[in-house]
Design a protein around this motif. Structure first.
Motif, PDB file in Angstrom:
ATOM      1  N   GLU A 151       0.831  -1.207   0.000  1.00 48.94           N
ATOM      2  CA  GLU A 151       0.000   0.000   0.000  1.00 48.94           C
ATOM      3  C   GLU A 151       0.863   1.254   0.000  1.00 48.94           C
ATOM      4  O   GLU A 151       0.596   2.215  -0.731  1.00 48.94           O
ATOM      5  CB  GLU A 151      -0.932   0.006   1.213  1.00 48.94           C
ATOM      6  N   LEU A 152       1.919   1.265   0.796  1.00 50.44           N
ATOM      7  CA  LEU A 152       2.801   2.432   0.864  1.00 50.44           C
ATOM      8  C   LEU A 152       3.530   2.670  -0.455  1.00 50.44           C
ATOM      9  O   LEU A 152       3.807   3.813  -0.825  1.00 50.44           O
ATOM     10  CB  LEU A 152       3.816   2.246   1.998  1.00 50.44           C
ATOM     11  N   TRP A 153       3.850   1.592  -1.153  1.00 52.81           N
ATOM     12  CA  TRP A 153       4.560   1.716  -2.427  1.00 52.81           C
ATOM     13  C   TRP A 153       3.640   2.108  -3.576  1.00 52.81           C
ATOM     14  O   TRP A 153       4.081   2.726  -4.540  1.00 52.81           O
ATOM     15  CB  TRP A 153       5.236   0.396  -2.782  1.00 52.81           C
ATOM     16  N   ALA A 154       2.381   1.739  -3.480  1.00 55.24           N
ATOM     17  CA  ALA A 154       1.477   1.868  -4.622  1.00 55.24           C
ATOM     18  C   ALA A 154       1.068   3.309  -4.901  1.00 55.24           C
ATOM     19  O   ALA A 154       0.890   3.698  -6.062  1.00 55.24           O
ATOM     20  CB  ALA A 154       0.231   1.007  -4.412  1.00 55.24           C
ATOM     21  N   SER A 155       0.910   4.130  -3.846  1.00 57.27           N
ATOM     22  CA  SER A 155       0.406   5.487  -4.058  1.00 57.27           C
ATOM     23  C   SER A 155       0.669   6.352  -2.838  1.00 57.27           C
ATOM     24  O   SER A 155       0.961   5.839  -1.746  1.00 57.27           O
ATOM     25  CB  SER A 155      -1.100   5.459  -4.342  1.00 57.27           C
ATOM     26  N   ASP A 156       0.539   7.642  -3.010  1.00 58.43           N
ATOM     27  CA  ASP A 156       0.570   8.550  -1.881  1.00 58.43           C
ATOM     28  C   ASP A 156      -0.784   8.541  -1.179  1.00 58.43           C
ATOM     29  O   ASP A 156      -1.765   7.991  -1.691  1.00 58.43           O
ATOM     30  CB  ASP A 156       0.907   9.966  -2.355  1.00 58.43           C
ATOM     31  N   ASP A 157      -0.819   9.147   0.004  1.00 60.21           N
ATOM     32  CA  ASP A 157      -2.041   9.184   0.820  1.00 60.21           C
ATOM     33  C   ASP A 157      -2.577   7.768   1.051  1.00 60.21           C
ATOM     34  O   ASP A 157      -3.769   7.498   0.928  1.00 60.21           O
ATOM     35  CB  ASP A 157      -3.124  10.055   0.158  1.00 60.21           C
ATOM     36  N   ALA A 158      -1.660   6.879   1.384  1.00 62.04           N
ATOM     37  CA  ALA A 158      -2.009   5.472   1.576  1.00 62.04           C
ATOM     38  C   ALA A 158      -2.604   5.239   2.961  1.00 62.04           C
ATOM     39  O   ALA A 158      -2.262   5.926   3.929  1.00 62.04           O
ATOM     40  CB  ALA A 158      -0.777   4.591   1.392  1.00 62.04           C
ATOM     41  N   SER A 159      -3.477   4.258   3.046  1.00 61.38           N
ATOM     42  CA  SER A 159      -4.080   3.873   4.322  1.00 61.38           C
ATOM     43  C   SER A 159      -4.101   2.359   4.435  1.00 61.38           C
ATOM     44  O   SER A 159      -4.261   1.647   3.432  1.00 61.38           O
ATOM     45  CB  SER A 159      -5.509   4.414   4.444  1.00 61.38           C
ATOM     46  N   TYR A 160      -3.947   1.897   5.657  1.00 60.51           N
ATOM     47  CA  TYR A 160      -4.049   0.455   5.932  1.00 60.51           C
ATOM     48  C   TYR A 160      -4.447   0.288   7.388  1.00 60.51           C
ATOM     49  O   TYR A 160      -3.909   0.957   8.272  1.00 60.51           O
ATOM     50  CB  TYR A 160      -2.720  -0.264   5.677  1.00 60.51           C
ATOM     51  N   SER A 161      -5.378  -0.613   7.636  1.00 62.45           N
ATOM     52  CA  SER A 161      -5.815  -0.876   9.002  1.00 62.45           C
ATOM     53  C   SER A 161      -5.894  -2.376   9.221  1.00 62.45           C
ATOM     54  O   SER A 161      -6.631  -3.084   8.521  1.00 62.45           O
ATOM     55  CB  SER A 161      -7.187  -0.242   9.266  1.00 62.45           C
ATOM     56  N   GLY A 162      -5.072  -2.867  10.148  1.00 63.30           N
ATOM     57  CA  GLY A 162      -5.069  -4.290  10.443  1.00 63.30           C
ATOM     58  C   GLY A 162      -4.796  -4.521  11.914  1.00 63.30           C
ATOM     59  O   GLY A 162      -4.815  -3.583  12.729  1.00 63.30           O
ATOM     60  N   PHE A 164      -1.923  -5.525  13.214  1.00 60.92           N
ATOM     61  CA  PHE A 164      -0.549  -5.182  13.594  1.00 60.92           C
ATOM     62  C   PHE A 164      -0.074  -3.846  13.016  1.00 60.92           C
ATOM     63  O   PHE A 164       0.913  -3.293  13.484  1.00 60.92           O
ATOM     64  CB  PHE A 164       0.406  -6.287  13.127  1.00 60.92           C
ATOM     65  N   VAL A 165      -0.730  -3.358  11.972  1.00 64.54           N
ATOM     66  CA  VAL A 165      -0.324  -2.128  11.291  1.00 64.54           C
ATOM     67  C   VAL A 165      -1.540  -1.243  11.094  1.00 64.54           C
ATOM     68  O   VAL A 165      -2.612  -1.737  10.705  1.00 64.54           O
ATOM     69  CB  VAL A 165       0.309  -2.419   9.908  1.00 64.54           C
ATOM     70  N   ASP A 166      -1.383   0.055  11.354  1.00 70.13           N
ATOM     71  CA  ASP A 166      -2.510   0.972  11.187  1.00 70.13           C
ATOM     72  C   ASP A 166      -1.972   2.358  10.818  1.00 70.13           C
ATOM     73  O   ASP A 166      -1.234   2.965  11.593  1.00 70.13           O
ATOM     74  CB  ASP A 166      -3.318   1.043  12.484  1.00 70.13           C
ATOM     75  N   PHE A 167      -2.284   2.823   9.626  1.00 68.59           N
ATOM     76  CA  PHE A 167      -1.931   4.185   9.241  1.00 68.59           C
ATOM     77  C   PHE A 167      -2.987   4.713   8.274  1.00 68.59           C
ATOM     78  O   PHE A 167      -3.665   3.943   7.584  1.00 68.59           O
ATOM     79  CB  PHE A 167      -0.528   4.261   8.620  1.00 68.59           C
ATOM     80  N   THR A 168      -3.126   6.041   8.247  1.00 71.16           N
ATOM     81  CA  THR A 168      -4.156   6.675   7.436  1.00 71.16           C
ATOM     82  C   THR A 168      -3.574   7.881   6.708  1.00 71.16           C
ATOM     83  O   THR A 168      -2.952   8.761   7.323  1.00 71.16           O
ATOM     84  CB  THR A 168      -5.341   7.140   8.311  1.00 71.16           C
ATOM     85  N   ASN A 169      -3.768   7.922   5.398  1.00 67.38           N
ATOM     86  CA  ASN A 169      -3.390   9.059   4.558  1.00 67.38           C
ATOM     87  C   ASN A 169      -1.931   9.475   4.786  1.00 67.38           C
ATOM     88  O   ASN A 169      -1.640  10.611   5.168  1.00 67.38           O
ATOM     89  CB  ASN A 169      -4.326  10.239   4.802  1.00 67.38           C
ATOM     90  N   VAL A 170      -1.022   8.536   4.545  1.00 60.45           N
ATOM     91  CA  VAL A 170       0.404   8.832   4.664  1.00 60.45           C
ATOM     92  C   VAL A 170       1.083   8.550   3.326  1.00 60.45           C
ATOM     93  O   VAL A 170       0.616   7.743   2.526  1.00 60.45           O
ATOM     94  CB  VAL A 170       1.068   8.002   5.784  1.00 60.45           C
ATOM     95  N   SER A 171       2.191   9.231   3.098  1.00 57.32           N
ATOM     96  CA  SER A 171       2.947   9.050   1.863  1.00 57.32           C
ATOM     97  C   SER A 171       4.385   8.709   2.190  1.00 57.32           C
ATOM     98  O   SER A 171       4.980   9.297   3.100  1.00 57.32           O
ATOM     99  CB  SER A 171       2.902  10.326   1.011  1.00 57.32           C
ATOM    100  N   SER A 172       4.928   7.754   1.460  1.00 59.65           N
ATOM    101  CA  SER A 172       6.312   7.333   1.632  1.00 59.65           C
ATOM    102  C   SER A 172       6.995   7.372   0.277  1.00 59.65           C
ATOM    103  O   SER A 172       6.559   6.702  -0.669  1.00 59.65           O
ATOM    104  CB  SER A 172       6.369   5.918   2.224  1.00 59.65           C
ATOM    105  N   ASN A 173       8.043   8.165   0.175  1.00 64.79           N
ATOM    106  CA  ASN A 173       8.779   8.289  -1.080  1.00 64.79           C
ATOM    107  C   ASN A 173      10.273   8.249  -0.810  1.00 64.79           C
ATOM    108  O   ASN A 173      10.713   8.631   0.277  1.00 64.79           O
ATOM    109  CB  ASN A 173       8.396   9.599  -1.775  1.00 64.79           C
ATOM    110  N   PRO A 174      11.084   7.743  -1.740  1.00 64.46           N
ATOM    111  CA  PRO A 174      10.727   7.418  -3.119  1.00 64.46           C
ATOM    112  C   PRO A 174       9.918   6.131  -3.214  1.00 64.46           C
ATOM    113  O   PRO A 174       9.954   5.290  -2.308  1.00 64.46           O
ATOM    114  CB  PRO A 174      12.087   7.234  -3.791  1.00 64.46           C
ATOM    115  N   LYS A 175       9.203   6.018  -4.318  1.00 61.08           N
ATOM    116  CA  LYS A 175       8.517   4.781  -4.633  1.00 61.08           C
ATOM    117  C   LYS A 175       9.478   3.862  -5.399  1.00 61.08           C
ATOM    118  O   LYS A 175      10.344   4.334  -6.139  1.00 61.08           O
ATOM    119  CB  LYS A 175       7.287   5.044  -5.506  1.00 61.08           C
TER     120      LYS A 175
END
Length: 294
Positions: A151-162, A164-175
């Protein structure tokens, strides 16, 4: 049939001079990839059973250097142009997936997309204890980390909720180039084969006879079909002892017949007084060249 070197970041090749000599010799000889191993720490004593030795213990001792895979592979990337950089494996549930996604993407970007991320769930419980990661649910943790990193690699403003991992509208670069890094699932168990079928881009069983490999590859394909995935697109990497015998072509053909497209030989085959370049040239003549068209 592609040829990779396993256990590449060990022994004399763990040093700066060693990694450069290994990497340049391997690339010059037509070796396709280097594959690292990982342990963050080495317990002075442990009850966990190492699955790849009849003794149940790791080769070497507590003083044996095992450099961090990504940092070691960055040296490989800096001194080569085409060599595939493989982790074989990193213990994914021991990592922070958000931080690790950034590290992996950075190396993938700087190496022009040459990185393949081999992952495993780990076998050394004492290592998990030292790091402070729960031993239980490490398989589920691994699966979730794969999804979160993608999810972090696929696009900016990524979100994931599980769990063990939970983040909302974050961007990680470089891709990473192409928007992802291939995940190669390591392990010789049914669970590993099923994980490869569910979410892997590749499968790298650490051991197994042809019959055992065939069974595991069948599980990969069956599981992929159950999840509407193309099992034949999952790249299979495996070793064959016959490569070092009188008929390496026959050994490679046997691997190819069950769907293997990359075989692995130990990096210590490039050790010797002649030097890594001379040993690599010898491998090119006896194994790499003869099986290239298999």
């Amino acid at each position: 049939m592609k040829v990779g070197l396993a256990f590449a970041n060990t022994g004399p090749f763990s040093t700066a001079d060693g990694v450069v000599s290994l990497a340049t010799a391997a690339e010059g000889a037509g070796i396709e990839s280097l594959w690292t191993v990982e342990h963050v720490i080495w317990p002075s004593s442990y009850d966990s059973e190492y699955p790849y030795s009849p003794t149940g213990k790791m080769p070497g001792d507590k003083t044996s250097p095992i450099p961090d895979p990504l940092i070691w592979l960055s040296f490989v990337a800096a001194h080569t142009t085409s060599l595939v950089l493989g982790t074989g494996i990193v213990i994914l549930p021991e990592r922070n997936p958000v931080v690790f996604a950034k590290e992996v993407a950075t190396l993938a970007d700087l190496s022009n997309g040459r990185l393949q991320l081999g992952i495993g769930v780990g076998w050394l419980e004492e290592e998990f204890d030292a790091i402070g990661v729960p031993w239980g649910k490490r398989g589920a943790r691994t699966d979730e980390y794969v999804h979160a990193m993608r999810e972090l690699w696929a696009s900016d403003d990524a979100s994931y909720s599980g769990e063990f991992v939970d983040f909302t509208n974050v961007s990680s670069n470089p891709k990473p180039p192409g928007g992802s890094v291939p995940f190669v699932i390591g392990g010789h168990s049914t669970a590993a084969a099923k994980r490869a079928g569910r979410l892997g881009d590749g499968f790298f069983p650490g051991k197994g006879s042809i019959a055992e490999l065939t069974e595991m590859i069948d599980i990969v394909h069956q599981t992929a079909a159950e999840h509407d995935r193309d099992g034949t697109a999952i790249e299979i990497t495996a070793a064959h002892p016959g490569l070092f015998g009188d008929d390496p072509v026959g050994a490679a053909q046997e691997l190819a017949s069950i769907g293997v497209t990359r075989t692995i030989i130990p990096a210590f085959m490039l050790l010797g007084s002649e030097g890594a370049e001379a040993k690599a040239t010898q491998l090119a003549e006896t194994i790499i060249g003869p099986i290239a068209n298999v």
